[in-house]
Design a protein around this motif. Structure first.
Motif, PDB file in Angstrom:
ATOM      1  N   PHE A 153       0.809  -1.220   0.000  1.00 37.31           N
ATOM      2  CA  PHE A 153       0.000   0.000   0.000  1.00 37.31           C
ATOM      3  C   PHE A 153       0.840   1.266   0.000  1.00 37.31           C
ATOM      4  O   PHE A 153       0.368   2.337  -0.365  1.00 37.31           O
ATOM      5  N   GLN A 154       2.091   1.154   0.431  1.00 34.87           N
ATOM      6  CA  GLN A 154       2.952   2.332   0.534  1.00 34.87           C
ATOM      7  C   GLN A 154       4.390   1.893   0.366  1.00 34.87           C
ATOM      8  O   GLN A 154       4.815   0.877   0.959  1.00 34.87           O
ATOM      9  N   ILE A 155       5.171   2.626  -0.410  1.00 36.05           N
ATOM     10  CA  ILE A 155       6.573   2.267  -0.600  1.00 36.05           C
ATOM     11  C   ILE A 155       7.296   2.256   0.747  1.00 36.05           C
ATOM     12  O   ILE A 155       7.273   3.233   1.486  1.00 36.05           O
ATOM     13  N   GLU A 156       7.896   1.118   1.069  1.00 39.40           N
ATOM     14  CA  GLU A 156       8.597   0.895   2.336  1.00 39.40           C
ATOM     15  C   GLU A 156       7.672   1.091   3.541  1.00 39.40           C
ATOM     16  O   GLU A 156       8.118   1.428   4.632  1.00 39.40           O
ATOM     17  N   GLY A 157       6.387   0.847   3.334  1.00 37.27           N
ATOM     18  CA  GLY A 157       5.439   0.989   4.437  1.00 37.27           C
ATOM     19  C   GLY A 157       5.617  -0.042   5.529  1.00 37.27           C
ATOM     20  O   GLY A 157       5.150   0.150   6.654  1.00 37.27           O
ATOM     21  N   GLY A 158       6.297  -1.128   5.231  1.00 42.18           N
ATOM     22  CA  GLY A 158       6.449  -2.202   6.209  1.00 42.18           C
ATOM     23  C   GLY A 158       7.698  -2.123   7.057  1.00 42.18           C
ATOM     24  O   GLY A 158       8.054  -3.097   7.734  1.00 42.18           O
ATOM     25  N   HIS A 211       0.936  -4.073  -6.666  1.00 44.74           N
ATOM     26  CA  HIS A 211      -0.355  -4.099  -5.980  1.00 44.74           C
ATOM     27  C   HIS A 211      -1.128  -2.788  -6.126  1.00 44.74           C
ATOM     28  O   HIS A 211      -2.124  -2.724  -6.835  1.00 44.74           O
ATOM     29  N   LEU A 212      -0.674  -1.743  -5.451  1.00 44.65           N
ATOM     30  CA  LEU A 212      -1.419  -0.482  -5.504  1.00 44.65           C
ATOM     31  C   LEU A 212      -1.367   0.138  -6.894  1.00 44.65           C
ATOM     32  O   LEU A 212      -2.342   0.718  -7.368  1.00 44.65           O
ATOM     33  N   GLY A 213      -0.229  -0.015  -7.561  1.00 37.43           N
ATOM     34  CA  GLY A 213      -0.068   0.615  -8.862  1.00 37.43           C
ATOM     35  C   GLY A 213      -0.666  -0.157 -10.021  1.00 37.43           C
ATOM     36  O   GLY A 213      -0.882   0.412 -11.088  1.00 37.43           O
ATOM     37  N   ALA A 214      -0.913  -1.459  -9.828  1.00 33.30           N
ATOM     38  CA  ALA A 214      -1.385  -2.273 -10.955  1.00 33.30           C
ATOM     39  C   ALA A 214      -2.678  -3.023 -10.628  1.00 33.30           C
ATOM     40  O   ALA A 214      -3.721  -2.739 -11.192  1.00 33.30           O
ATOM     41  N   LEU A 215      -2.620  -3.975  -9.702  1.00 33.31           N
ATOM     42  CA  LEU A 215      -3.817  -4.762  -9.404  1.00 33.31           C
ATOM     43  C   LEU A 215      -4.984  -3.891  -8.964  1.00 33.31           C
ATOM     44  O   LEU A 215      -6.133  -4.128  -9.355  1.00 33.31           O
TER      45      LEU A 215
END
Length: 295
Positions: A153-158, A211-215
């Protein structure tokens, strides 16, 4: 993107903040013969409650944001007292925006699972101490699931979840079990250490792009979604350029190979020449699947 801010109105109206996981736990005990099955029923119940009732992250999840996941133990040895050995299949998924489809974010088989458990013992976890191998294994994968989900959901969000998983690994090295140390191969140590290493930042960017950018845009614009998956695969090739046959690349395709095949054999056509070339380079073990994608 998930909204993590808790609003007072939401609490009053019943949308009460919830723990992060919606986990199921199962045991296959067919290889250990006629043993005390009650202990496995008790352990299943205890682990399910432990996973679902523990607050794993600082951020707050709403009830409908819980991460669906499963922990499947295949027990191959049990001494009828308190020692268990076997493997653990960990799977997790997340919903795709504007659809009823859930996409796999983790599908990993840990073949080095050993632990001790006495029926009815309390499962109390402290991130700053090593208490048991069972707790450490479960907590490790709980944090990996949350970290990968957040990255989608967010770049390096984890980052925070992966830091927690890394702490668990460091403390568990007291056991000297190879699954926790750099002496092993493609184990828990390497899974989280690679995830947080600068070399693998393109991998984490690919998780977000995929995920966020494609699916998540597929329902409204499937062709653009496919093009963005091509971009995510290109990010993965950046990893392969410096770390051929990287463990994380294998982990990615263990979760995504069937999905990628379905995406590029259905819906609007896009140029797949570079896609097939990249897929065969990134995951040659799945070449039979990639061969089903038509140019």
């Amino acid at each position: 993107m998930r909204k993590y801010i808790v609003v007072l109105f939401v609490l009053i109206s019943g949308g009460i903040a919830s723990q992060e996981l919606n986990a199921t736990v199962e045991f296959n005990t067919s290889q250990v013969g006629a043993t005390n099955q009650q202990v496995f029923k008790t352990l299943k119940k205890s682990l399910t409650e432990f996973l679902n009732n523990t607050k794993w992250a600082e951020k707050t999840f709403k009830k409908n944001e819980k991460i669906n996941c499963s922990f499947f133990f295949n027990i191959t040895s049990y001494d009828n007292v308190n020692k268990f050995e076997g493997s653990l299949q960990v799977q997790a998924s997340r919903p795709v925006f504007n659809s009823t489809y859930s996409t796999s974010i983790l599908n990993i088989n840990d073949k080095e699972v050993k632990f001790e458990y006495t029926e009815f013992q309390n499962l109390n976890f402290n991130i700053n101490s090593y208490d048991s191998n069972l707790l450490s294994v479960i907590a490790f994968y709980a944090n990996m699931i949350i970290g990968i989900d957040a990255d989608s959901f967010q770049i390096e969000g984890g980052n925070k979840a992966f830091e927690n998983a890394s702490t668990i690994v460091a403390l568990a090295q007291i056991t000297q079990e190879k699954a926790w140390t750099s002496n092993g191969t493609q184990n828990r140590y390497y899974l989280v250490n690679d995830m947080i290493a600068p070399t693998y930042l393109p991998f984490r960017r690919a998780i977000y792009e995929y995920h966020l950018g494609a699916l998540d845009i597929m329902a409204n614009n499937p062709k653009e979604g496919k093009e963005n998956i091509k971009r995510a695969l290109k990010s993965l090739t950046e990893v392969a350029a410096v770390r051929p046959n990287a463990y994380l690349t294998r982990v990615f395709f263990d979760a995504k190979s069937d999905e990628i095949l379905n995406i590029f054999t259905d819906g609007p056509k896009v140029d797949v020449t570079q896609v097939i070339e990249s897929l065969n380079r990134l995951s040659p073990t799945n070449s039979s699947k990639w061969g089903q994608i038509s140019y």
